[in-house]
Motif scaffolding. Sequence first.
Motif, PDB file in Angstrom:
ATOM      1  N   VAL A 138      51.336  23.126  50.872  1.00 31.43           N
ATOM      2  CA  VAL A 138      50.618  23.127  49.601  1.00 31.43           C
ATOM      3  C   VAL A 138      50.315  21.695  49.159  1.00 31.43           C
ATOM      4  CG1 VAL A 138      50.737  23.750  47.157  1.00 31.43           C
ATOM      5  CG2 VAL A 138      51.623  25.323  48.885  1.00 31.43           C
ATOM      6  N   ILE A 139      49.037  21.438  48.916  1.00 33.36           N
ATOM      7  CA  ILE A 139      48.627  20.156  48.330  1.00 33.36           C
ATOM      8  C   ILE A 139      48.672  20.238  46.814  1.00 33.36           C
ATOM      9  CG2 ILE A 139      46.722  18.513  48.081  1.00 33.36           C
ATOM     10  CD1 ILE A 139      45.751  19.364  50.849  1.00 33.36           C
ATOM     11  N   ALA A 140      48.152  21.324  46.284  1.00 30.92           N
ATOM     12  CA  ALA A 140      48.153  21.548  44.840  1.00 30.92           C
ATOM     13  C   ALA A 140      48.048  23.045  44.602  1.00 30.92           C
ATOM     14  CB  ALA A 140      46.984  20.818  44.173  1.00 30.92           C
ATOM     15  N   ALA A 141      48.557  23.490  43.460  1.00 36.88           N
ATOM     16  CA  ALA A 141      48.514  24.917  43.146  1.00 36.88           C
ATOM     17  C   ALA A 141      48.556  25.107  41.643  1.00 36.88           C
ATOM     18  CB  ALA A 141      49.671  25.661  43.805  1.00 36.88           C
ATOM     19  N   LEU A 142      47.919  26.165  41.205  1.00 33.55           N
ATOM     20  CA  LEU A 142      47.944  26.562  39.801  1.00 33.55           C
ATOM     21  C   LEU A 142      48.180  28.058  39.770  1.00 33.55           C
ATOM     22  CD1 LEU A 142      47.556  25.073  37.091  1.00 33.55           C
ATOM     23  CD2 LEU A 142      45.220  25.937  37.059  1.00 33.55           C
ATOM     24  N   GLY A 143      49.206  28.492  39.073  1.00 35.78           N
ATOM     25  CA  GLY A 143      49.595  29.891  39.112  1.00 35.78           C
ATOM     26  C   GLY A 143      50.519  30.121  40.297  1.00 35.78           C
ATOM     27  N   ASP A 144      50.520  31.313  40.842  1.00 33.47           N
ATOM     28  CA  ASP A 144      51.372  31.627  41.989  1.00 33.47           C
ATOM     29  C   ASP A 144      50.831  30.961  43.248  1.00 33.47           C
ATOM     30  OD1 ASP A 144      52.939  33.224  40.374  1.00 33.47           O
ATOM     31  OD2 ASP A 144      51.844  35.069  40.883  1.00 33.47           O
ATOM     32  N   GLU A 145      51.727  30.259  43.962  1.00 34.86           N
ATOM     33  CA  GLU A 145      51.317  29.648  45.220  1.00 34.86           C
ATOM     34  C   GLU A 145      51.028  30.723  46.255  1.00 34.86           C
ATOM     35  OE1 GLU A 145      54.034  26.762  46.653  1.00 34.86           O
ATOM     36  OE2 GLU A 145      53.842  25.426  44.926  1.00 34.86           O
ATOM     37  N   MET A 146      50.014  30.474  47.056  1.00 29.97           N
ATOM     38  CA  MET A 146      49.605  31.444  48.074  1.00 29.97           C
ATOM     39  C   MET A 146      49.635  30.804  49.450  1.00 29.97           C
ATOM     40  SD  MET A 146      46.341  33.234  46.169  1.00 29.97           S
ATOM     41  CE  MET A 146      45.694  31.675  45.560  1.00 29.97           C
ATOM     42  N   THR A 147      49.788  31.659  50.442  1.00 25.77           N
ATOM     43  CA  THR A 147      49.634  31.225  51.827  1.00 25.77           C
ATOM     44  C   THR A 147      48.361  31.869  52.359  1.00 25.77           C
ATOM     45  OG1 THR A 147      51.047  33.053  52.556  1.00 25.77           O
ATOM     46  CG2 THR A 147      52.113  30.925  52.150  1.00 25.77           C
ATOM     47  N   ALA A 148      48.282  32.120  53.634  1.00 23.95           N
ATOM     48  CA  ALA A 148      47.070  32.718  54.196  1.00 23.95           C
ATOM     49  C   ALA A 148      46.877  34.122  53.630  1.00 23.95           C
ATOM     50  CB  ALA A 148      47.174  32.783  55.708  1.00 23.95           C
ATOM     51  N   ALA A 201      44.094  40.565  54.989  1.00 22.14           N
ATOM     52  CA  ALA A 201      42.797  41.246  54.968  1.00 22.14           C
ATOM     53  C   ALA A 201      42.758  42.242  53.813  1.00 22.14           C
ATOM     54  CB  ALA A 201      42.548  41.956  56.292  1.00 22.14           C
ATOM     55  N   GLY A 202      41.678  42.216  53.049  1.00 23.20           N
ATOM     56  CA  GLY A 202      41.519  43.144  51.941  1.00 23.20           C
ATOM     57  C   GLY A 202      42.332  42.802  50.717  1.00 23.20           C
ATOM     58  N   SER A 203      42.907  41.595  50.666  1.00 26.31           N
ATOM     59  CA  SER A 203      43.750  41.214  49.538  1.00 26.31           C
ATOM     60  C   SER A 203      42.949  40.777  48.328  1.00 26.31           C
ATOM     61  CB  SER A 203      44.692  40.086  49.952  1.00 26.31           C
ATOM     62  OG  SER A 203      43.950  38.919  50.290  1.00 26.31           O
ATOM     63  N   GLY A 204      41.645  40.527  48.505  1.00 26.93           N
ATOM     64  CA  GLY A 204      40.832  40.045  47.399  1.00 26.93           C
ATOM     65  C   GLY A 204      40.928  38.552  47.184  1.00 26.93           C
ATOM     66  N   VAL A 205      41.638  37.840  48.070  1.00 24.75           N
ATOM     67  CA  VAL A 205      41.778  36.392  47.969  1.00 24.75           C
ATOM     68  C   VAL A 205      40.670  35.730  48.775  1.00 24.75           C
ATOM     69  CG1 VAL A 205      43.270  34.408  48.441  1.00 24.75           C
ATOM     70  CG2 VAL A 205      44.273  36.562  47.653  1.00 24.75           C
ATOM     71  N   PHE A 206      39.983  34.785  48.147  1.00 25.27           N
ATOM     72  CA  PHE A 206      38.947  34.023  48.838  1.00 25.27           C
ATOM     73  C   PHE A 206      39.581  32.815  49.517  1.00 25.27           C
ATOM     74  CE2 PHE A 206      36.765  36.278  45.481  1.00 25.27           C
ATOM     75  CZ  PHE A 206      35.597  36.709  46.085  1.00 25.27           C
ATOM     76  N   LEU A 214      41.006  26.165  50.555  1.00 24.47           N
ATOM     77  CA  LEU A 214      41.123  26.571  49.155  1.00 24.47           C
ATOM     78  C   LEU A 214      41.304  28.080  49.092  1.00 24.47           C
ATOM     79  CD1 LEU A 214      40.829  26.050  46.065  1.00 24.47           C
ATOM     80  CD2 LEU A 214      38.363  26.413  46.372  1.00 24.47           C
ATOM     81  N   LEU A 215      42.352  28.522  48.412  1.00 22.20           N
ATOM     82  CA  LEU A 215      42.612  29.945  48.207  1.00 22.20           C
ATOM     83  C   LEU A 215      42.416  30.274  46.732  1.00 22.20           C
ATOM     84  CD1 LEU A 215      45.882  30.390  50.329  1.00 22.20           C
ATOM     85  CD2 LEU A 215      43.507  30.657  51.064  1.00 22.20           C
ATOM     86  N   VAL A 216      41.617  31.277  46.460  1.00 13.16           N
ATOM     87  CA  VAL A 216      41.319  31.673  45.084  1.00 13.16           C
ATOM     88  C   VAL A 216      41.578  33.166  44.939  1.00 13.16           C
ATOM     89  CG1 VAL A 216      39.584  31.770  43.263  1.00 13.16           C
ATOM     90  CG2 VAL A 216      39.548  29.880  44.908  1.00 13.16           C
ATOM     91  N   SER A 217      42.468  33.513  44.002  1.00 15.34           N
ATOM     92  CA  SER A 217      42.767  34.916  43.727  1.00 15.34           C
ATOM     93  C   SER A 217      42.417  35.198  42.267  1.00 15.34           C
ATOM     94  CB  SER A 217      44.249  35.218  43.984  1.00 15.34           C
ATOM     95  OG  SER A 217      44.550  36.566  43.654  1.00 15.34           O
ATOM     96  N   PRO A 218      41.213  35.700  41.991  1.00  9.32           N
ATOM     97  CA  PRO A 218      40.788  35.901  40.599  1.00  9.32           C
ATOM     98  C   PRO A 218      41.517  37.054  39.924  1.00  9.32           C
ATOM     99  CG  PRO A 218      39.115  36.736  42.109  1.00  9.32           C
ATOM    100  CD  PRO A 218      40.167  36.070  42.956  1.00  9.32           C
ATOM    101  N   ASP A 219      41.774  36.883  38.611  1.00  7.31           N
ATOM    102  CA  ASP A 219      42.353  37.983  37.846  1.00  7.31           C
ATOM    103  C   ASP A 219      41.373  39.139  37.727  1.00  7.31           C
ATOM    104  OD1 ASP A 219      44.692  36.575  37.477  1.00  7.31           O
ATOM    105  OD2 ASP A 219      44.127  35.794  35.501  1.00  7.31           O
ATOM    106  N   ASP A 220      40.090  38.799  37.678  1.00 12.27           N
ATOM    107  CA  ASP A 220      39.054  39.820  37.551  1.00 12.27           C
ATOM    108  C   ASP A 220      38.216  39.837  38.835  1.00 12.27           C
ATOM    109  OD1 ASP A 220      37.121  41.609  36.847  1.00 12.27           O
ATOM    110  OD2 ASP A 220      36.147  40.334  35.343  1.00 12.27           O
ATOM    111  N   PRO A 221      38.550  40.683  39.784  1.00 10.76           N
ATOM    112  CA  PRO A 221      37.796  40.713  41.052  1.00 10.76           C
ATOM    113  C   PRO A 221      36.324  41.055  40.866  1.00 10.76           C
ATOM    114  CG  PRO A 221      39.851  41.964  41.213  1.00 10.76           C
ATOM    115  CD  PRO A 221      39.637  41.661  39.769  1.00 10.76           C
ATOM    116  N   ALA A 222      35.978  41.649  39.728  1.00  5.43           N
ATOM    117  CA  ALA A 222      34.584  42.039  39.514  1.00  5.43           C
ATOM    118  C   ALA A 222      33.677  40.850  39.244  1.00  5.43           C
ATOM    119  CB  ALA A 222      34.495  43.029  38.348  1.00  5.43           C
ATOM    120  N   ASP A 223      34.260  39.699  38.870  1.00  2.00           N
ATOM    121  CA  ASP A 223      33.432  38.522  38.575  1.00  2.00           C
ATOM    122  C   ASP A 223      33.079  37.827  39.880  1.00  2.00           C
ATOM    123  OD1 ASP A 223      32.082  36.434  37.473  1.00  2.00           O
ATOM    124  OD2 ASP A 223      33.792  35.550  36.425  1.00  2.00           O
TER     125      ASP A 223
END
Length: 342
Positions: A181-191, A194-199, A213-222
């Motif tokens: 991890v270089i930087a993180a905001l919220g829960d740290e993520m790894t890879a 599939a189908g997790s909704g994480v970009f 860069l891993l992005v897990s939006p609270d609102d997947p619809a956006d």
Amino acid sequence: MSLSLADVLAHPSFAAGRPVVRAGADLLTQPVRWVHSSEVIDIAHLLRGGELLLTGGFALASADPAGLRRYVRELSARRVAGVAVETGPQLPQIPAELVEEATEVGLPVVELRGVVPFVEVAEAINGLLVNESVQRLRRGDAVAHALSEELARGGGPDELLEVLARLLPGDVTLLDATGDVIAALGDEMTAPAAGSGVFAVPVSVQGVGVATLLVSPDDPADHVTAEAIVERAPTALAISLLRSFPPSAAVRAAQALLRIVCQPNPAPERLVAAARAAGMVDGASYVGVVGRAVDGPVSLAAIDAALHRYAAGTVSSVAGDELHAIVVLRSDDRVGSCAALV
């Protein structure tokens, strides 16, 4: 929202046509970029891909079986989203040869059993698509402007992630090439799974993939904001990483190696020298990997991250829609290692 073929067929403008899918029922999730109508059988070369083609079937009614199959193959080669054929007195049913060929090549074919005003359908669906494109451009500009302002203030990776989290609330993590991890905001993520909704988006510095860069939006619809971040954030993060973590000698050597490898017929002595400079060990086994994205940079980032997890000595570069990598294979089981890599 992005319109899939299923979304388009369910639109009220299609109701009068009573659409029935005759081929490619498992492909209705693919996106539609535009709706176009034509009665010309030699139309494929004028299309760009992603279109739903509407036709009254006049040209199809007079085409021979070979012509029908060629029509389908040419549309499939252009990556057309599908073809909707209106049946009636001129064409009582869709020719079997067309349906068979479409099933073979994976081209959705829809029968319209009622009269549909093609102009009204095109105006309705294309209007939705244009509005979304405008929204995406505006949102992309907003993301780029916010990131540029933070860069101008001297912001580093942490500050840029804060900007992204304000634009799209959720968890954001920036990983280096080894998965740390270089930087993180919220829960740290790894890879992401599939189908997790994480970009997962690759970040390259001077042509070498150095971060994800891993992005897990609270609102997947956006999805509009998410796509804007996927498109605009890597450049800003690359500038920030270049400031905070200038490329090491190893990174520069890896970049030089990949450039040489991608050249036609590189001189063997130059290739060997570049490989040694990049830390490649004599006697080890390596495999080259080339990936080309069909769904944008997100899929490449996932592959790049998987290669680095597989072998810490992976050298990779993501540029545009292509991934180039050299992966070291485990010396104790080369055959098994190749299978695991695949």
